[in-house]
Design an enzyme around this catalytic site. Structure first.
Site, PDB file in Angstrom:
ATOM      1  N   TYR A 127       0.526  -0.980  -0.218  1.00 47.80           N
ATOM      2  CA  TYR A 127      -0.122  -0.008   0.159  1.00 47.80           C
ATOM      3  C   TYR A 127       0.874   1.054   0.485  1.00 47.80           C
ATOM      4  CZ  TYR A 127      -4.451  -2.675   1.096  1.00 47.80           C
ATOM      5  OH  TYR A 127      -5.698  -3.312   1.260  1.00 47.80           O
ATOM      6  N   GLU A 243      -7.866  -3.569  10.280  1.00 42.52           N
ATOM      7  CA  GLU A 243      -6.729  -3.219  10.731  1.00 42.52           C
ATOM      8  C   GLU A 243      -6.835  -2.052  11.414  1.00 42.52           C
ATOM      9  OE1 GLU A 243      -2.233  -2.523   9.596  1.00 42.52           O
ATOM     10  OE2 GLU A 243      -3.793  -1.663   8.547  1.00 42.52           O
TER      11      GLU A 243
END
Lengths: 397, 361
Positions: A127, A243
């Site tokens: 990411y 997350e």
């Protein structure tokens, strides 16, 4: 207000307690390592899946236990493993498996979920980039379609475990002319292909937890996309949300607090246990109050989910508060140990295998990672309190 | 498993808050306290009409017999409104003392009068936590002598419950001869604490408290939980006011809430206070359902809300800039309410020590 659990959940809990009592010796010790799972860890995971204490809600055909999702069961599992200090199982990779289940093709699910759950297949997340941290949507790693393949060029950073990973789930810019959030696609591919270079990034703990990962004309199959072209940002957000919820988990905080109490009862200065020394003792009590607020806050969030309501503010603050609190618990352990608190690695006299210093550093990483504390405060300010966003910076203004 | 308020509890809190919003505005509070009034007659009558003074008093003794969580919700609403009423001492601490230490006759005599608002009780127990500026209270031959400081709701009280040096509690007529009362000026004008001097005054012992400290400790626990709830309400208002101000006040052509420096102050306040709500709920809930957990939690709730309350009072004032410092906005009334709460019934360090002892640490 009714804190009692139903008959069914009480039975579920006592069966789990019994299971833990019987089997805890076959559980691997310590934290799970970031790289490949050991055989011991894989066997433990298999045993947990078989009994429904890991991958509980993943369908059987993908290698899970196949139970209907029940939030109280999940909560009981987390709580009991934490209480008994036994390493819990996992549902594969918490970031990518939910995405595949929700948005993947049947082929992707069949091929990827089972080995991920069993611990055979390790993933890394592509990411962040050197130029795109908090402003992730500005990412610039490109993928261009060439026949049946995407050709990727660019650089990712903080790719945890990339040196051990079999697979990568990665955000790449595929629509350079679209607005930044709409130009991103979510790709998955194997890590063993030409044009991928992984350079370990040693962190302050002395370990290479992260990596820099470089892509140079890396060719990956076209059908490795999850969701549609240009929808990658929305695909990824499902996992980011996940997350953020698990960072700052109150069970983990409570378990760490208990270890701190043990330490302060056992360690002494001139024969006086640390817990009896007023300055340390007062700090311990302050931390206990905060730990309890987060525990009950967690119960409030759980209740909201049970009622299918959005928990709102209590949920927004978990990452910010929980990670900071964990950090301060480690800080007190270090301070109370005095000089012993700085011993590290294989030093003689080291306490708890050096866990406190390592936690203190890792926690700082977690305060920063998964959305920095400052980004969390922006989100709380804007989404929960309704304060306006910072105006866009204008060139030359 | 349900960790949430029931519909009835939400309604209860809404009705109290709704009443106070309409009838206990900052202007009303200002006018009252300017005249030194700490038991505003209209507001007191109003909450009396809501039927909540007997919130924890048994039904057969004229109360509504609800739980401590319900009581905490009322205390929170009163804290929000900085209401000048003697709720914590008279409606919570005194009934707890009577219910746990009183004889049947004492309960029958006083609890219905507390529930109806006919009699207001003040409660003096601070000497059992940390004695200052007094040699304490001695009881001899059924008569009390000595000085009680910081008697909660003591200025407006008709009757007093006073702990002597042994921890035994007594009912005393606040207007009996030999009793000298003086209001102590504090920062918080919305509530009054009294110094009460006793010179051989006839006292009615709560028999259950004679050789057992538990009734006294339960009285203190109850007071601490309600003070924590009061601070929760007061601090919440300060955050709301700071956020509203940050959305409205402009500097450099922007509302100041769009500056991260200010936004983060607001986010920190909200993120510190929100989990406190769960702590207060849980703690209050234990009184009725898990009493073995109450002592430690009451200490934590009191101490932690004191810390978070102080920090919010400071930051919220800063968000208002210079205006926060003025009397014009009146923000300081909440600042001071939280300030008094912090000191009453044990300051945070002392109370945390008790929390440690309660766990055998």
């Amino acid at each position: 207000m009714d804190l009692a659990y139903s008959e069914r959940h009480q039975v579920f809990r006592s069966e789990l307690q019994q299971f833990l009592k019987e089997h805890k010796d076959s559980a691997p010790k310590g934290r799970a390592s970031i790289g490949k799972a050991s055989d011991e860890a894989k066997q433990w995971q298999q045993l947990l899946i078989k009994h429904g204490y890991a991958a509980r809600n993943i369908p059987k055909k993908y290698g899970g236990y196949g139970a209907e999702f029940d939030i109280l069961e999940s909560h009981i599992i987390a709580e009991e493993f934490s209480k008994s200090n036994v390493r819990p199982g996992h549902s594969g990779d918490e970031r990518v498996v939910p995405v595949l289940l929700e948005l993947g093709t049947e082929k992707q699910r069949e091929e990827l979920i089972a080995p991920t759950i069993s611990g055979e297949m390790i993933w890394c997340q592509g990411y962040s980039e050197p130029g795109s941290g908090s402003d992730l949507a500005s990412l610039s790693t490109k993928a261009v379609l060439d026949g049946d393949e995407w050709v990727i060029n660019g650089q990712k950073i903080w790719t945890s475990g990339a040196q051990h990973a079999d697979m990568c789930f990665c955000l790449v810019r595929t629509e350079p002319d679209a607005p930044k959030h709409q130009g991103i696609s979510y790709l998955i591919f194997t890590m063993d292909r030409p044009g991928i270079e992984v350079r370990p990034l040693v962190t302050m703990t002395g370990e290479a937890i992260f990596n820099e990962t470089f892509f140079t004309d890396t060719r990956v199959p076209k059908d490795g996309i999850v969701g549609k072209r240009g929808e990658g940002w929305f695909v990824a957000n499902a996992t980011l949300k996940h997350e953020r919820g698990s960072l700052g988990d109150p069970n983990q905080t409570e378990s760490r607090f208990r270890s701190l109490v043990e330490l302060m009862k056992n360690e002494t200065i001139d024969g006086t246990p640390l817990i009896k020394i007023p300055a340390y003792r007062d700090r311990l009590m302050r931390l206990q109050a905060r730990m309890l607020t987060m525990k009950y806050n967690g119960m409030r969030i759980l209740t909201a989910y049970l009622k299918k309501e959005e928990p709102g503010l209590p949920r927004w603050i978990v990452k910010l508060q929980g990670c900071e609190l964990n950090h301060q618990i480690a800080a007190l352990a270090i301070d109370a140990m005095g000089e012993l608190g700085v011993l590290y690695e294989d030093s003689p006299y080291i306490r708890d295998a050096g866990m406190w210093q390592k936690s203190y550093m890792l926690d700082l990483g977690l305060i920063i990672g998964g959305g920095t504390a400052q980004i969390q405060k922006n989100m709380i300010g804007e989404r929960a309190l309704g304060l306006p966003k910072e105006p866009k910076y204008k060139q030359g203004a | 498993m349900e960790f949430a308020l029931s519909e009835e509890q939400v309604m209860l809190q809404d009705s109290v808050s709704g009443y106070l919003k309409g009838n206990c505005s900052l202007d009303v509070v200002r006018q009252g306290v300017a005249g030194g009034i700490t038991k505003q007659a209209d507001v007191w009558q109003g909450i009396c009409d809501l039927g909540i003074l007997g919130i924890i008093i048994p039904g057969e003794l004229g109360g509504v017999e609800l739980g401590f969580l319900d009581a905490a919700l009322i205390a929170e609403a009163l804290g929000r409104a900085i209401a000048p009423v003697p709720f914590i001492g008279s409606c919570i601490m005194a009934p707890v003392a009577l219910l746990n230490g009183g004889s049947e006759q004492q309960k029958e005599t006083w609890l219905p009068k507390i529930a109806s608002g006919e009699v207001v009780f003040g409660v003096g127990v601070t000497e059992q936590i940390a004695r200052r500026e007094t040699d304490g209270i001695q009881c001899s031959g059924g008569k009390l002598s000595g000085k009680a400081m910081f008697v909660v709701d003591g200025v407006d009280a008709d009757m007093l419950i006073i702990a002597d040096d042994s921890g035994a509690m007594h009912i005393v007529d606040a207007n009996a001869s030999g009793v000298t009362r003086r209001a102590l000026q504090t920062i918080d004008k919305t509530r009054a604490v009294a110094e009460v001097v006793f010179d051989s005054v006839e006292a009615d012992l709560l028999p259950g408290s004679q050789n057992d400290k538990e009734p006294l400790l339960k009285t203190i626990d109850a007071g601490r939980i309600m003070i924590a709830a009061d601070s929760l309400g007061a601090a919440q208002v300060m955050i709301e006011q700071a956020v509203a101000y940050a959305q409205e006040r402009k500097q450099f052509d922007r509302v100041i809430g769009s500056f991260q420096a200010v936004k983060h102050m607001c986010a920190e306040m909200a993120s510190d206070l929100e989990p406190c709500r769960s702590l207060v709920w849980y703690t209050a809930h234990t009184v009725n359902d898990m009493p073995e957990e109450t002592r430690m939690l009451a200490c934590h709730a009191k101490a932690h809300l004191s810390e978070v309350g102080r920090s919010i009072a400071k930051i919220a004032t800063e968000v208002h800039g210079g205006m926060g410092f003025t009397d014009l906005l009146g923000l300081h009334y909440w600042f001071k309410r939280v300030g008094l709460n912090r000191q009453l019934l044990g300051s945070p360090e002392l109370v945390r020590e008790e929390a440690a002892l309660a766990q055998g640490w």
